[in-house]
Design a protein around this motif. Structure first.
Motif, PDB file in Angstrom:
ATOM      1  N   GLU A 267       0.844  -1.209   0.000  1.00  0.00           N
ATOM      2  CA  GLU A 267       0.000   0.000   0.000  1.00  0.00           C
ATOM      3  C   GLU A 267       0.875   1.253   0.000  1.00  0.00           C
TER       4      GLU A 267
ATOM      5  N   HIS B  25       0.630   4.063  -2.893  1.00  0.00           N
ATOM      6  CA  HIS B  25       0.131   5.407  -2.587  1.00  0.00           C
ATOM      7  C   HIS B  25       1.244   6.423  -2.346  1.00  0.00           C
TER       8      HIS B  25
ATOM      9  N   HIS C  71     -10.598   4.469  -3.808  1.00  0.00           N
ATOM     10  CA  HIS C  71      -9.678   5.138  -4.725  1.00  0.00           C
ATOM     11  C   HIS C  71     -10.336   5.457  -6.064  1.00  0.00           C
TER      12      HIS C  71
HETATM   13 NI    NI Z   1      -4.866   1.275  -1.515  1.00  0.00          NI
END
Ligand code: NI
Ligand SMILES: O=C([S-])c1cc(C(=O)S)c[n+]([C@@H]2O[C@H](COP(=O)(O)O)[C@@H](O)[C@H]2O)c1
Length: 489
Positions: A196, A200, A252
Motif C-alpha cells: 500500500e 500510494h 480510490h
Molecule cells: Ni490502496
C-alpha cells in the motif's frame, strides 16, 4: 477480506444499500456487483447466530439451500495460548494452495477450516488480537456445482477505529499468540503495508487500514495463520494466482483489476488474468506471498486432507473457490538463497534494531550485523540479509530507505533448512511452543520459543534460566529428545 462485493463485506453497521459503490469501510466495490448480488449463495446469508446483514438477506430468495450447515463458533478462549488445539501436536505437513480461480483472505480461511482446522482455535486467536470484535462462522455452499466451505467474517464492533500498521503490529505482539502465528500474521501485514505504501507513495508506517476493513483483514490474516498452526502445517507452496480483469470501484475511485496493491504484492510470482472481476484481493495475495515459499504445480505428495473455500460469488462457468491440499512434510531440501550486504559507517546506532526487525518482517530469512573496521579506520557494521531470491527487490528497497548505504551487493547462496515444526508442551500448566528441527526423520533440535519462556517466567516470578531448564525437562519427558524419531500423527 472477501473477494466479493460490498455485500459480503458490509458489516452490521453499514447503512449502505446494495446500490452503493462504497461500503462502510470506504473500501472498493467491484463493478460487477449487481451480477454478484443475484448470484450470491443463500448460504452466505445464513449463519447460526442470526448475524446476517441486510445485504446478504436481500439476494437470498431464489437460492436457498437445504444443506447449509453453518456452525457457529464459540467464543470460548481455547487456552492461555490463543489459537492452539489438539491438532497442534501433529507432525509437520505441507500445504499446497490452489489459487487458480483467485484468492481472498476469507476463501483461504474457509479452505483451511474445511481441511479440518479447528474453528474454536481460530476464533480464540482472532479474539486474542481484537477481543469481541469479529465472529467467524462457516457454512457449506456450492460454487459452480462444487461443495465448498464459506467462512463468514462478521464484524461486531460498532465503531472500530482506523488502524495503522504500527498499531496492528502492537496488537499482534500483545495478543499472546503462539510465536509462529504472531510472526506469520505480522509478516503478512508488513507486506500489505509495504505494498500500500508503494502504491500510494507514503511511508509504510503511515498506511492506514480502514475501520471495518482492518478488522476483516485482521480476522482473515490471524485466522489463516492460526488455522495453519492448528493443522500442523510447516511449509506452504501455491499455484500461479488468477488475479482477474476489468475494473473495480471504491475508495480510490475506479481501479484497474488486478488492483495496484495486488500487482505490487504479486511481483516475483506467476499470475494470470483467469477471468473477469477482482479474483485476487490484496489480503489474499499478501497471504500467498508471505506464507508460500514457492510458486509451483502440486508437488508429489501423499495427501492427508483437502479443503475447499468458497468466494462470495457463484459463477456458472468457473468454481469460485480456493483449494488447499495437505500432504506429508517435505524432506529436507537445499534451496536457492541470496545474501544482500552493505557496509555502513554513518547510521545512528539506535536505528539498527528497527532495521533488523523490519527486514525480518518483510520476509528475510535472517538479518544480522557484524562490526567491522572500515576505510580511514572507521568503526562500522556490515548488514547481512539472507533471503529467498523473490524477496530481494523489496528487501533491497527497505535497506536503501532505512539505512544510509549508497549500495547493496548480493551473492547467490544455497541453504538447507531443517524440516521444522512447532509442538506445544505443557510447562507449569501453560502450553509453550517448542520448535523442533528434524533431519532424515529424526529430531536434531528441540528449543522452546524463548519469548514464551520469558513470559512464563514473568508470570511465575521465577528466573528465566530456571523456567528454560524446566521447559527443556518437560519436553524431554514428553519424548522430544534429539535422536528420537520425529513426532508423527
Ligand atoms: Ni490502496
Ligand atoms: O483501502 C485501500 S487503500 C485499498 C487499496 C487497494 C489497492 O489496490 S491500492 C484496493 N482496495 C480494495 O479493497 C477491497 C478489499 O481488499 P481486501 O484485501 O481487504 O480484501 C478490495 O476490493 C481491494 O481491491 C482497497
Amino acid at each position: 477480506m472477501s473477494q466479493t462485493d460490498a455485500n459480503s463485506r458490509a458489516d452490521a453497521s453499514s447503512q449502505t444499500d446494495a446500490s452503493s459503490q462504497t461500503d462502510a469501510s470506504g473500501r472498493a466495490d467491484v463493478d460487477d456487483r449487481a451480477d454478484a448480488n443475484s448470484q450470491t449463495d443463500a448460504n452466505d446469508r445464513a449463519d447460526a447466530n442470526s448475524q446476517t446483514d441486510a445485504n446478504d438477506r436481500a439476494d437470498a430468495n431464489d437460492h436457498a439451500e437445504a444443506n447449509d450447515r453453518a456452525d457457529a463458533s464459540s467464543r470460548t478462549d481455547a487456552s492461555s495460548h490463543a489459537g492452539m488445539s489438539s491438532h497442534a501436536d501433529v507432525s509437520g505437513r505441507h500445504a499446497w494452495i490452489d489459487a487458480s480461480a483467485g484468492v481472498a483472505g476469507d476463501m483461504l480461511l474457509g479452505a483451511l477450516l474445511d481441511a479440518g482446522a479447528d474453528l474454536t482455535a481460530v476464533q480464540a486467536a482472532v479474539d486474542a488480537v481484537v477481543p469481541g470484535s469479529v465472529l467467524i462462522t462457516t457454512g457449506e455452499v456450492t460454487r459452480a456445482g462444487l461443495r465448498a466451505r464459506k467462512a463468514h467474517v462478521r464484524v461486531q464492533a460498532d465503531d472500530p477505529p482506523h488502524r495503522t500498521w504500527a498499531s496492528i503490529r502492537t496488537m499482534l505482539d500483545d495478543a499472546g499468540l503462539p510465536v509462529s502465528v504472531r510472526d506469520q500474521a505480522s509478516a503478512v501485514f508488513a507486506r500489505l503495508a509495504a505494498a500500500e505504501a508503494r502504491v500510494h507513495g507514503v511511508a509504510a508506517e503511515d498506511v492506514h487500514f480502514h475501520e471495518v476493513g482492518a478488522l476483516d483483514a485482521i480476522a482473515d490474516v490471524v485466522g489463516v495463520c492460526a488455522a495453519l498452526h492448528d493443522l500442523g502445517i510447516t511449509s506452504v507452496s501455491a499455484s500461479p494466482v488468477a488475479v482477474g480483469s476489468g475494473h473495480t470501484r471504491g475508495a480510490h475511485g475506479r481501479l484497474p483489476v488486478p488492483v495496484p496493491a495486488v500487482t505490487e504484492l504479486a511481483l516475483g510470482w506467476t499470475v494470470l488474468a483467469g477471468g473477469p472481476g477482482e479474483l485476487a484481493t490484496p489480503t489474499g495475495m499478501a497471504l500467498i506471498r508471505s506464507l508460500a515459499a514457492t510458486c509451483e504445480d502440486l508437488p508429489p505428495t501423499t495427501l492427508h486432507a483437502v479443503g475447499v473455500g468458497a468466494g462470495g460469488r457463484d459463477r456458472p462457468d468457473r468454481a469460485n473457490v480456493v483449494r488447499v491440499l495437505i500432504g506429508a512434510a517435505r524432506a529436507t531440501t537445499t534451496q536457492d538463497a541470496l545474501l544482500l550486504e552493505a557496509n555502513v559507517d554513518d547510521l545512528d546506532p539506535r536505528l539498527w534494531p528497527g532495521v533488523l526487525t523490519g527486514l525480518l518482517e518483510l520476509g528475510a530469512d535472517d538479518a544480522w550485523l557484524v562490526p567491522i573496521l572500515m576505510k580511514k579506520g572507521r568503526p562500522a557494521h556490515t548488514l547481512s540479509v539472507l533471503c529467498a531470491p523473490d524477496r530481494a527487490p523489496a528487501l533491497r528497497t527497505f535497506v536503501f530507505e532505512h539505512t544510509s548505504t549508497l549500495g547493496v551487493r548480493e551473492s547467490p547462496r544455497r541453504k538447507t533448512p531443517l524440516d521444522r515444526q512447532f509442538v506445544p508442551v505443557t510447562v507449569d500448566g501453560v502450553r509453550v511452543s517448542f520448535k523442533i528441527g528434524c533431519h532424515e526423520g529424526r529430531i536434531v533440535q528441540v528449543m522452546p520459543e524463548f519469548e514464551e519462556v520469558a513470559a512464563l517466567a514473568r508470570r511465575l516470578g521465577r528466573p528465566e534460566r530456571v523456567v528454560l531448564q524446566e521447559a527443556l525437562s518437560a519436553a524431554a519427558a514428553a519424548g522430544l529428545v534429539p535422536g528420537r524419531r520425529k513426532p508423527t500423527n
